[in-house]
Each structure stands twice: as structure tokens, then as C-alpha cells.
Design a protein around this motif. Structure first.
Motif, PDB file in Angstrom:
ATOM      1  N   ARG A 207      39.921  32.350  60.898  1.00 51.95           N
ATOM      2  CA  ARG A 207      41.045  31.518  61.323  1.00 51.95           C
ATOM      3  C   ARG A 207      42.181  32.442  61.721  1.00 51.95           C
ATOM      4  NH1 ARG A 207      42.362  27.997  56.872  1.00 51.95           N
ATOM      5  NH2 ARG A 207      43.642  29.681  56.075  1.00 51.95           N
ATOM      6  N   LEU A 208      42.719  32.226  62.910  1.00 55.72           N
ATOM      7  CA  LEU A 208      43.835  33.019  63.400  1.00 55.72           C
ATOM      8  C   LEU A 208      45.038  32.107  63.527  1.00 55.72           C
ATOM      9  CD1 LEU A 208      44.880  35.712  64.467  1.00 55.72           C
ATOM     10  CD2 LEU A 208      44.068  35.044  66.732  1.00 55.72           C
ATOM     11  N   ARG A 209      46.092  32.436  62.769  1.00 55.09           N
ATOM     12  CA  ARG A 209      47.300  31.626  62.779  1.00 55.09           C
ATOM     13  C   ARG A 209      48.510  32.532  62.640  1.00 55.09           C
ATOM     14  NH1 ARG A 209      47.603  26.898  58.462  1.00 55.09           N
ATOM     15  NH2 ARG A 209      45.373  27.153  58.588  1.00 55.09           N
ATOM     16  N   ALA A 210      49.442  32.413  63.569  1.00 59.81           N
ATOM     17  CA  ALA A 210      50.707  33.146  63.527  1.00 59.81           C
ATOM     18  C   ALA A 210      50.501  34.647  63.336  1.00 59.81           C
ATOM     19  CB  ALA A 210      51.609  32.578  62.428  1.00 59.81           C
ATOM     20  N   GLY A 211      49.520  35.211  64.046  1.00 61.54           N
ATOM     21  CA  GLY A 211      49.287  36.646  63.989  1.00 61.54           C
ATOM     22  C   GLY A 211      48.577  37.138  62.749  1.00 61.54           C
ATOM     23  N   VAL A 212      48.059  36.223  61.928  1.00 60.57           N
ATOM     24  CA  VAL A 212      47.322  36.604  60.719  1.00 60.57           C
ATOM     25  C   VAL A 212      45.900  36.062  60.835  1.00 60.57           C
ATOM     26  CG1 VAL A 212      47.145  36.358  58.209  1.00 60.57           C
ATOM     27  CG2 VAL A 212      49.387  36.632  59.289  1.00 60.57           C
ATOM     28  N   LEU A 213      44.934  36.968  60.705  1.00 60.60           N
ATOM     29  CA  LEU A 213      43.527  36.583  60.711  1.00 60.60           C
ATOM     30  C   LEU A 213      43.060  36.448  59.279  1.00 60.60           C
ATOM     31  CD1 LEU A 213      40.784  36.160  62.163  1.00 60.60           C
ATOM     32  CD2 LEU A 213      40.436  38.643  61.887  1.00 60.60           C
ATOM     33  N   ARG A 214      42.479  35.300  58.973  1.00 63.76           N
ATOM     34  CA  ARG A 214      41.859  35.086  57.660  1.00 63.76           C
ATOM     35  C   ARG A 214      40.350  35.086  57.867  1.00 63.76           C
ATOM     36  NH1 ARG A 214      43.471  32.744  52.505  1.00 63.76           N
ATOM     37  NH2 ARG A 214      41.634  31.933  51.439  1.00 63.76           N
ATOM     38  N   ILE A 215      39.685  35.949  57.138  1.00 62.67           N
ATOM     39  CA  ILE A 215      38.227  36.057  57.167  1.00 62.67           C
ATOM     40  C   ILE A 215      37.718  35.538  55.835  1.00 62.67           C
ATOM     41  CG2 ILE A 215      36.274  37.653  57.290  1.00 62.67           C
ATOM     42  CD1 ILE A 215      38.304  39.622  58.715  1.00 62.67           C
ATOM     43  N   GLU A 216      36.725  34.646  55.891  1.00 66.63           N
ATOM     44  CA  GLU A 216      36.128  34.116  54.667  1.00 66.63           C
ATOM     45  C   GLU A 216      34.620  34.276  54.748  1.00 66.63           C
ATOM     46  OE1 GLU A 216      37.332  30.027  54.552  1.00 66.63           O
ATOM     47  OE2 GLU A 216      39.357  30.523  53.869  1.00 66.63           O
ATOM     48  N   VAL A 217      34.015  34.783  53.684  1.00 68.42           N
ATOM     49  CA  VAL A 217      32.566  34.861  53.586  1.00 68.42           C
ATOM     50  C   VAL A 217      32.173  34.167  52.292  1.00 68.42           C
ATOM     51  CG1 VAL A 217      30.553  36.363  53.375  1.00 68.42           C
ATOM     52  CG2 VAL A 217      32.388  36.962  54.972  1.00 68.42           C
ATOM     53  N   THR A 218      31.364  33.130  52.428  1.00 65.30           N
ATOM     54  CA  THR A 218      30.936  32.316  51.291  1.00 65.30           C
ATOM     55  C   THR A 218      29.456  32.561  51.045  1.00 65.30           C
ATOM     56  OG1 THR A 218      32.576  30.643  51.855  1.00 65.30           O
ATOM     57  CG2 THR A 218      30.771  29.955  50.407  1.00 65.30           C
ATOM     58  N   ASP A 219      29.103  32.832  49.778  1.00 63.93           N
ATOM     59  CA  ASP A 219      27.700  33.028  49.439  1.00 63.93           C
ATOM     60  C   ASP A 219      27.324  32.139  48.262  1.00 63.93           C
ATOM     61  OD1 ASP A 219      28.115  34.395  46.891  1.00 63.93           O
ATOM     62  OD2 ASP A 219      28.580  36.202  48.022  1.00 63.93           O
ATOM     63  N   ALA A 220      26.083  32.253  47.840  1.00 71.54           N
ATOM     64  CA  ALA A 220      25.536  31.344  46.831  1.00 71.54           C
ATOM     65  C   ALA A 220      25.462  31.962  45.440  1.00 71.54           C
ATOM     66  CB  ALA A 220      24.146  30.882  47.267  1.00 71.54           C
ATOM     67  N   ARG A 221      26.313  32.937  45.139  1.00 73.17           N
ATOM     68  CA  ARG A 221      26.265  33.588  43.839  1.00 73.17           C
ATOM     69  C   ARG A 221      27.649  33.651  43.212  1.00 73.17           C
ATOM     70  NH1 ARG A 221      21.742  36.609  42.183  1.00 73.17           N
ATOM     71  NH2 ARG A 221      22.890  36.520  40.245  1.00 73.17           N
ATOM     72  N   ALA A 222      28.116  32.522  42.697  1.00 72.09           N
ATOM     73  CA  ALA A 222      29.428  32.501  42.043  1.00 72.09           C
ATOM     74  C   ALA A 222      29.435  33.356  40.788  1.00 72.09           C
ATOM     75  CB  ALA A 222      29.821  31.068  41.704  1.00 72.09           C
ATOM     76  N   ASP A 223      28.257  33.621  40.227  1.00 69.82           N
ATOM     77  CA  ASP A 223      28.181  34.426  39.014  1.00 69.82           C
ATOM     78  C   ASP A 223      28.385  35.915  39.283  1.00 69.82           C
ATOM     79  OD1 ASP A 223      25.680  34.341  40.396  1.00 69.82           O
ATOM     80  OD2 ASP A 223      24.688  35.182  38.642  1.00 69.82           O
ATOM     81  N   LYS A 224      28.375  36.318  40.547  1.00 69.79           N
ATOM     82  CA  LYS A 224      28.576  37.726  40.899  1.00 69.79           C
ATOM     83  C   LYS A 224      29.885  37.880  41.650  1.00 69.79           C
ATOM     84  CE  LYS A 224      24.090  39.590  40.563  1.00 69.79           C
ATOM     85  NZ  LYS A 224      23.294  40.721  40.963  1.00 69.79           N
ATOM     86  N   ARG A 225      30.975  37.915  40.914  1.00 70.24           N
ATOM     87  CA  ARG A 225      32.301  38.082  41.517  1.00 70.24           C
ATOM     88  C   ARG A 225      32.540  39.545  41.843  1.00 70.24           C
ATOM     89  NH1 ARG A 225      36.030  34.017  41.056  1.00 70.24           N
ATOM     90  NH2 ARG A 225      37.712  35.535  41.017  1.00 70.24           N
ATOM     91  N   PRO A 226      33.063  39.826  43.027  1.00 74.16           N
ATOM     92  CA  PRO A 226      33.341  41.221  43.370  1.00 74.16           C
ATOM     93  C   PRO A 226      34.549  41.736  42.602  1.00 74.16           C
ATOM     94  CG  PRO A 226      34.082  39.767  45.119  1.00 74.16           C
ATOM     95  CD  PRO A 226      33.382  38.911  44.102  1.00 74.16           C
ATOM     96  N   VAL A 227      34.409  42.942  42.087  1.00 73.39           N
ATOM     97  CA  VAL A 227      35.508  43.587  41.368  1.00 73.39           C
ATOM     98  C   VAL A 227      35.551  45.057  41.751  1.00 73.39           C
ATOM     99  CG1 VAL A 227      35.493  42.035  39.378  1.00 73.39           C
ATOM    100  CG2 VAL A 227      34.054  44.062  39.362  1.00 73.39           C
ATOM    101  N   ILE A 228      36.749  45.596  41.764  1.00 76.21           N
ATOM    102  CA  ILE A 228      36.919  47.031  41.952  1.00 76.21           C
ATOM    103  C   ILE A 228      37.007  47.624  40.558  1.00 76.21           C
ATOM    104  CG2 ILE A 228      38.387  48.847  42.857  1.00 76.21           C
ATOM    105  CD1 ILE A 228      39.344  46.851  44.976  1.00 76.21           C
ATOM    106  N   THR A 229      36.004  48.406  40.187  1.00 81.29           N
ATOM    107  CA  THR A 229      35.978  48.936  38.821  1.00 81.29           C
ATOM    108  C   THR A 229      36.644  50.297  38.727  1.00 81.29           C
ATOM    109  OG1 THR A 229      33.755  49.758  39.249  1.00 81.29           O
ATOM    110  CG2 THR A 229      33.945  47.642  38.132  1.00 81.29           C
ATOM    111  N   ALA A 230      36.243  51.225  39.544  1.00 86.16           N
ATOM    112  CA  ALA A 230      36.806  52.572  39.511  1.00 86.16           C
ATOM    113  C   ALA A 230      36.399  53.282  40.795  1.00 86.16           C
ATOM    114  CB  ALA A 230      36.291  53.338  38.307  1.00 86.16           C
ATOM    115  N   THR A 231      37.010  54.397  41.044  1.00 85.68           N
ATOM    116  CA  THR A 231      36.630  55.182  42.205  1.00 85.68           C
ATOM    117  C   THR A 231      35.272  55.818  41.932  1.00 85.68           C
ATOM    118  OG1 THR A 231      38.950  55.655  42.622  1.00 85.68           O
ATOM    119  CG2 THR A 231      37.350  57.060  43.724  1.00 85.68           C
ATOM    120  N   PRO A 232      34.309  55.605  42.838  1.00 90.60           N
ATOM    121  CA  PRO A 232      32.971  56.172  42.617  1.00 90.60           C
ATOM    122  C   PRO A 232      32.994  57.693  42.748  1.00 90.60           C
ATOM    123  CG  PRO A 232      33.096  55.150  44.774  1.00 90.60           C
ATOM    124  CD  PRO A 232      34.381  54.846  44.083  1.00 90.60           C
TER     125      PRO A 232
END
Length: 129
Positions: free
Chosen positions: A66-91
Motif C-alpha cells: 500500500r502506497l499512501r502519502a509517500g509511505v510504502l507499507r509492505i505486509e507478508v502474511t504466513d500460516a505460522r503465528a507460532d513462529k514470530r520473528p525476533v532479533i536475538t543478537a548479532t550473528p
């Protein structure tokens, strides 16, 4: 608003990136511009995560733009609510994975995760174009 269901495969992740570039061009964001390249990179990372970490056999992921007022919103929906993305530490420097969300956090103005109707989740990012 652009929304498309895409097979949760590596080819599907590539298709998501290509579709986002095409849609942005149709909205007046030129291919090869910084904005288009940044969006393509963000879509590629989120789609790859949906394929690798959010895949359920037989279930697709969904790409939304969705592009609105110069801001692009990107959404990706998948079927695994149990796997939330997290930033844990620098690899470690020799690690083969673990940098994707660091890249997303660095390039996006804002990003987050929203739980949808079970068992879905949506990872979203916003970036100026």
C-alpha cells in the motif's frame, strides 16, 4: 492496495519481489530507483522468511503493498503465528543466517508483527518512497 496470494516456495519468494517492483512502477516509483530497490530487498527478505520459517505444506503466503502519502507499507502474511520473528543478537561473522531481520530493522522506518486469525501472522514494514 495490492494483495496477492503466492505459493510458499523459493520461486514464490522471487515472484513476490518481482511483483512488488512491477506494482511500484505502476504507481510511479521507477525500477532501479533507491525506493524500488529498497522495497524489493525488504519484500525479498520478508517473503524468504515466510517460505523458510512460516511455511505450512499446502498453504500460501500473502503479499500486500500500500502506497499512501509517500509511505510504502509492505505486509507478508504466513500460516505460522507460532513462529514470530525476533532479533536475538548479532550473528557471528561466519554464521550463514540470522541477518535478515537486522537488515529489515535497519532499512525500514518502522516494522512489526500482527497476529491474525489463527494460525496466521503478518510481518509489516513501512518505508518512505
Amino acid at each position: 492496495m495490492f494483495r496477492r496470494r503466492i505459493a510458499a516456495t523459493r520461486r514464490g519468494a522471487r515472484l513476490a519481489r518481482l511483483l512488488s517492483i512491477q506494482q511500484l512502477a505502476e504507481w510511479g516509483v521507477p525500477r532501479g530507483s533507491d525506493a524500488s530497490d529498497t522495497a524489493a530487498l525488504l519484500v525479498a527478505e520478508l517473503a524468504a522468511n515466510a517460505v523458510v520459517h512460516g511455511r505450512v505444506p499446502g498453504r500460501a503466503f500473502e503479499l500486500g503493498l500500500r502506497l499512501r502519502a509517500g509511505v510504502l507499507r509492505i505486509e507478508v502474511t504466513d500460516a505460522r503465528a507460532d513462529k514470530r520473528p525476533v532479533i536475538t543478537a548479532t550473528p557471528s561473522p561466519d554464521a550463514e543466517s540470522g541477518r535478515g531481520l537486522l537488515l529489515v530493522a535497519a532499512m525500514a522506518e518502522r516494522w512489526g508483527v500482527v497476529e491474525g486469525a489463527a494460525p496466521r501472522k503478518t510481518v509489516w514494514v513501512e518505508v518512505g518512497v
